[in-house]
Design a protein around this motif. Structure first.
Motif, mmCIF file in Angstrom:
data_model
loop_
_atom_site.group_PDB
_atom_site.id
_atom_site.type_symbol
_atom_site.label_atom_id
_atom_site.label_comp_id
_atom_site.label_asym_id
_atom_site.label_seq_id
_atom_site.Cartn_x
_atom_site.Cartn_y
_atom_site.Cartn_z
ATOM 1 N N TYR A 155 0.808 -1.281 0.008
ATOM 2 C CA TYR A 155 -0.058 0.035 -0.019
ATOM 3 C C TYR A 155 0.953 1.362 0.006
ATOM 4 C CZ TYR A 155 -3.735 -3.254 1.653
ATOM 5 O OH TYR A 155 -4.769 -4.150 1.670
ATOM 6 N N LEU A 156 1.811 1.260 0.832
ATOM 7 C CA LEU A 156 2.643 2.517 1.089
ATOM 8 C C LEU A 156 3.591 2.661 -0.402
ATOM 9 C CD1 LEU A 156 3.972 2.400 4.694
ATOM 10 C CD2 LEU A 156 2.142 3.793 3.485
ATOM 11 N N ASP A 157 3.844 1.624 -1.132
ATOM 12 C CA ASP A 157 4.469 2.008 -2.471
ATOM 13 C C ASP A 157 3.617 2.662 -3.291
ATOM 14 O OD1 ASP A 157 6.754 0.671 -1.654
ATOM 15 O OD2 ASP A 157 6.087 -1.276 -2.760
ATOM 16 N N ARG A 158 2.282 2.582 -3.138
ATOM 17 C CA ARG A 158 1.325 3.282 -3.756
ATOM 18 C C ARG A 158 0.777 4.682 -3.240
ATOM 19 N NH1 ARG A 158 1.751 -1.777 -4.693
ATOM 20 N NH2 ARG A 158 1.516 -2.793 -6.628
ATOM 21 N N VAL A 159 0.553 4.942 -2.157
ATOM 22 C CA VAL A 159 0.188 6.353 -1.718
ATOM 23 C C VAL A 159 0.766 6.497 -0.255
ATOM 24 C CG1 VAL A 159 -2.034 6.008 -2.551
ATOM 25 C CG2 VAL A 159 -1.888 4.942 -0.384
ATOM 26 N N PRO A 160 1.195 7.533 0.209
ATOM 27 C CA PRO A 160 1.686 7.951 1.507
ATOM 28 C C PRO A 160 0.890 7.449 2.796
ATOM 29 C CG PRO A 160 0.722 10.018 0.563
ATOM 30 C CD PRO A 160 0.355 8.906 -0.613
ATOM 31 N N GLY A 161 1.472 7.268 3.833
ATOM 32 C CA GLY A 161 0.771 6.874 5.081
ATOM 33 C C GLY A 161 1.733 6.861 6.244
ATOM 34 N N THR A 162 0.908 5.923 7.227
ATOM 35 C CA THR A 162 1.914 5.710 8.492
ATOM 36 C C THR A 162 1.630 4.401 8.902
ATOM 37 O OG1 THR A 162 -0.094 6.490 9.712
ATOM 38 C CG2 THR A 162 1.400 8.089 9.282
ATOM 39 N N TYR A 163 2.467 3.632 9.547
ATOM 40 C CA TYR A 163 2.434 2.312 9.926
ATOM 41 C C TYR A 163 3.033 2.513 11.290
ATOM 42 C CZ TYR A 163 3.221 -2.812 10.498
ATOM 43 O OH TYR A 163 3.013 -4.126 11.117
ATOM 44 N N THR A 164 2.269 2.292 12.401
ATOM 45 C CA THR A 164 2.505 2.674 13.852
ATOM 46 C C THR A 164 2.639 1.288 14.794
ATOM 47 O OG1 THR A 164 2.061 4.907 13.296
ATOM 48 C CG2 THR A 164 2.240 4.220 15.560
ATOM 49 N N PHE A 165 3.422 1.311 15.609
ATOM 50 C CA PHE A 165 3.161 0.131 16.702
ATOM 51 C C PHE A 165 2.320 0.563 17.698
ATOM 52 C CE2 PHE A 165 6.949 -1.273 14.356
ATOM 53 C CZ PHE A 165 6.551 -2.626 13.863
ATOM 54 N N LEU A 166 1.395 -0.200 18.156
ATOM 55 C CA LEU A 166 0.645 0.094 19.348
ATOM 56 C C LEU A 166 0.944 -0.677 20.291
ATOM 57 C CD1 LEU A 166 -2.184 1.159 20.664
ATOM 58 C CD2 LEU A 166 -3.292 -1.037 19.634
ATOM 59 N N GLY A 167 1.428 -0.073 21.573
ATOM 60 C CA GLY A 167 2.054 -0.859 22.745
ATOM 61 C C GLY A 167 1.287 -1.867 23.162
ATOM 62 N N VAL A 168 1.190 -2.971 23.653
ATOM 63 C CA VAL A 168 0.173 -3.963 24.238
ATOM 64 C C VAL A 168 0.922 -4.702 25.326
ATOM 65 C CG1 VAL A 168 -1.064 -4.383 22.057
ATOM 66 C CG2 VAL A 168 0.780 -5.556 22.479
ATOM 67 N N ARG A 169 1.925 -4.065 25.810
ATOM 68 C CA ARG A 169 2.771 -4.774 27.054
ATOM 69 C C ARG A 169 1.966 -4.659 28.509
ATOM 70 N NH1 ARG A 169 9.296 -5.648 27.760
ATOM 71 N NH2 ARG A 169 8.968 -7.251 29.473
ATOM 72 N N ALA A 170 1.438 -5.414 29.084
ATOM 73 C CA ALA A 170 0.786 -4.886 30.420
ATOM 74 C C ALA A 170 1.866 -4.874 31.548
ATOM 75 C CB ALA A 170 -0.182 -6.284 30.898
ATOM 76 N N PRO A 171 1.527 -4.187 32.422
ATOM 77 C CA PRO A 171 2.691 -4.131 33.457
ATOM 78 C C PRO A 171 3.090 -5.180 34.110
ATOM 79 C CG PRO A 171 0.817 -2.595 33.470
ATOM 80 C CD PRO A 171 0.568 -3.379 32.503
ATOM 81 N N GLY A 172 4.578 -5.418 33.935
ATOM 82 C CA GLY A 172 5.078 -6.765 34.607
ATOM 83 C C GLY A 172 4.980 -7.933 33.719
ATOM 84 N N ALA A 173 4.428 -7.777 32.532
ATOM 85 C CA ALA A 173 4.516 -8.913 31.656
ATOM 86 C C ALA A 173 5.812 -9.326 30.970
ATOM 87 C CB ALA A 173 3.455 -8.567 30.497
ATOM 88 N N PRO A 174 6.057 -10.397 30.786
ATOM 89 C CA PRO A 174 7.231 -11.077 30.180
ATOM 90 C C PRO A 174 7.179 -10.279 28.578
ATOM 91 C CG PRO A 174 5.682 -12.631 30.373
ATOM 92 C CD PRO A 174 5.104 -11.751 31.199
ATOM 93 N N ILE A 175 8.419 -10.271 27.928
ATOM 94 C CA ILE A 175 8.576 -9.891 26.487
ATOM 95 C C ILE A 175 7.746 -10.706 25.581
ATOM 96 C CG2 ILE A 175 10.608 -10.936 26.261
ATOM 97 C CD1 ILE A 175 9.592 -7.486 24.748
ATOM 98 N N THR A 176 7.674 -12.263 25.788
ATOM 99 C CA THR A 176 7.070 -13.150 24.922
ATOM 100 C C THR A 176 5.577 -12.839 25.006
ATOM 101 O OG1 THR A 176 7.144 -14.730 26.827
ATOM 102 C CG2 THR A 176 9.051 -14.853 24.943
ATOM 103 N N ALA A 177 5.056 -12.140 26.115
ATOM 104 C CA ALA A 177 3.578 -11.941 26.207
ATOM 105 C C ALA A 177 3.135 -10.702 25.445
ATOM 106 C CB ALA A 177 3.227 -11.588 27.761
ATOM 107 N N CYS A 178 3.917 -9.977 24.550
ATOM 108 C CA CYS A 178 3.680 -8.959 23.881
ATOM 109 C C CYS A 178 4.458 -8.914 22.560
ATOM 110 C CB CYS A 178 3.879 -7.592 24.524
ATOM 111 S SG CYS A 178 5.433 -7.218 24.877
ATOM 112 N N TYR A 179 5.061 -9.924 22.297
ATOM 113 C CA TYR A 179 5.863 -10.059 20.991
ATOM 114 C C TYR A 179 5.076 -10.951 20.362
ATOM 115 C CZ TYR A 179 9.739 -9.258 17.792
ATOM 116 O OH TYR A 179 10.535 -8.948 16.763
ATOM 117 N N PRO A 180 4.821 -10.464 18.800
ATOM 118 C CA PRO A 180 4.047 -11.616 17.870
ATOM 119 C C PRO A 180 4.465 -12.732 17.672
ATOM 120 C CG PRO A 180 3.837 -9.149 17.162
ATOM 121 C CD PRO A 180 4.898 -8.989 18.320
ATOM 122 N N HIS A 181 3.603 -13.911 17.668
ATOM 123 C CA HIS A 181 3.950 -15.350 17.218
ATOM 124 C C HIS A 181 4.517 -16.174 18.413
ATOM 125 C CE1 HIS A 181 3.559 -14.891 12.715
ATOM 126 N NE2 HIS A 181 3.207 -13.894 12.962
#
Length: 440
Positions: free
Chosen positions: A376-402
């Motif tokens: 999409y960004l190859d065709r029109v401008p825009g943004t792709y932004t990461f939304l933080g989903v890490r709960a307080p005290g959660a391990p990194i694997t609980a918020c890293y995809p896959h």
């Protein structure tokens, strides 16, 4: 977001057709209001005020969380998103959008027209779950371990909020609910239907769950996610299997960064992408596997201009084996690169509406993940932004995809809807495209 190691480059489906106009009233009532400083206001200078957006999000939040839990309980693999698409279409129709289904497979398009002239702005969400082979360590079935259920829910929330204030909006908001992102196939399939041209999209935006504290965003000016290239080397002769193993080891030696093996490795990588001129400013990530008399290679580079260099290195290494035949695709899958003006304008918007310092800026790309939002960004401008989903005290694997214990903090849904409903409303009414100032 596609998995670090295994990426399919499946392609396309045919045009399903697209509605271009929304008719009738909206399903969520007249414009709402928010109380600020003792006054109730839905608009500022004829536009939707952020306070009104926030109040509407608060009203919808519990329902959106229930929707996410429903989607989470019914994951569908890439290309199989039939139920998810039905849920999305139902929600969009209830909000008064014009809806088209079956776009590029199970893709869904929702169109919301404002009451005044303005620009055409798209918002994209991916709907598919992670297939079992792409779960770190493997899994028994497809599962929502990448946050696409949250992406879909946030996009529905944005559509509902903007529909609530439709009479105050200018322009047209186009919501793209995309199938098959995990296979890097859905964006191409939808684009090939002509959806961007048919709707006249001028810019496009998206969020993706990321390993940052809930309530924070990570913008990506000049960065994003790497693309991917592939190679296959065929060897001949009685010692071909042994030669293939040696060649695979040699090609693997081209890597400058190794996949994370421990939570500490993940934490270090998250810190490195936030470090200016850090260790991930340039990288080559390689996976090479010997399969009898063949070597299958997949690799990612940053910047993407390095693919030509790595191709030459692979040819050179293969050339030391008599009769070796090397093949590459016509061109690598492109990197997702966010233009700097767009990302910085969004960062200013987020700081203004959320207060404090809710924004992290990335100075590098995660080496082991890719995204077909690049097309999409190859065709029109825009943004792709990461939304933080890490709960307080959660391990990194609980918020890293896959990762199999991926468990995003659901409070991120409301944060994401607040941010992106206000952002899309602002972009719809913008009288300028992009410059160094906040759009107005």
């Amino acid at each position: 977001m596609t998995r670090p190691r295994k990426i399919a480059l499946a392609r396309r489906t045919l045009l399903a057709g697209l509605a271009t106009a929304a008719a009738g009233g909206i399903g969520w009532g007249a414009a709402g209001t928010a109380v600020a400083g003792g006054r109730s206001r839905a608009v500022t200078d004829g536009r939707v005020a952020q306070g009104a957006v926030d109040a509407e999000v608060a009203r919808l939040e519990s329902r959106l969380i229930a929707l996410r839990r429903d989607l989470h309980a019914h994951p569908e693999a890439p290309g199989q998103e039939r139920r998810t698409a039905d849920v999305v279409a139902r929600e969009l129709r209830a909000a008064g959008l014009a809806v088209t289904t079956g776009v590029g497979g199970h893709g869904v398009i929702g169109v919301l027209r404002g009451s005044r002239p303005g620009r055409t702005v798209a918002y994209r969400a991916d709907m598919d779950a992670v297939p079992p082979g792409d779960i770190v360590g493997g899994g028994p079935a497809a599962a929502h371990l990448c946050g696409h259920d949250i992406h879909t829910t946030v996009a529905i929330g944005v559509a509902r909020v903007l529909a609530r204030f439709r009479r105050r909006l200018g322009g047209t908001a186009v919501f793209l609910f995309q199938p098959a992102e995990e296979a890097l196939a859905g964006a191409r399939a939808m684009i090939d239907t002509g959806v961007l041209e048919r709707t006249g999209v001028e810019e496009i935006h998206a969020l993706h769950c990321g390993p940052f504290p809930v309530g924070r965003f990570a913008v990506t000016p000049g960065y994003g996610l790497p693309g991917q290239d592939r190679a296959e080397v065929t060897l001949s002769g009685p010692d071909a299997p042994d030669a293939a193993r040696r060649l695979a080891a040699g090609i693997g030696g081209l890597a400058t960064v190794a996949p994370p093996q421990t939570p500490a490795d993940l934490e270090r990588m998250v810190a490195d992408v936030q470090t200016p001129d850090g260790p991930l400013a340039r990288f080559v990530a390689v996976r090479a596997r010997a399969q009898e008399a063949k070597v299958a290679v997949s690799y990612r580079c940053w910047p993407q201009e390095r693919y030509a260099e790595v191709r030459e290195d692979i040819r050179r290494l293969a050339g030391s084996y008599a009769g070796a035949a090397v093949s590459f695709p016509a061109e690598p899958f492109p990197a997702l690169v966010c233009p700097e003006p767009e990302a910085r304008a969004l960062a200013r918007h987020l700081r203004r509406i959320l207060g404090g310092d809710p924004v992290t800026e990335l100075h590098a790309a995660f080496p082991f993940n890719g995204e077909d939002f690049a097309l999409y960004l190859d065709r029109v401008p825009g943004t792709y932004t990461f939304l933080g989903v890490r709960a307080p005290g959660a391990p990194i694997t609980a918020c890293y995809p896959h990762y199999p214990d991926f468990a995003p903090d659901e409070r991120a849904i409301g944060v994401g809807v607040r941010a992106m409903a206000g952002w899309v409303a602002e972009r719809l009414d913008s009288r300028r495209v992009w410059d160094t100032d906040t759009p107005r």
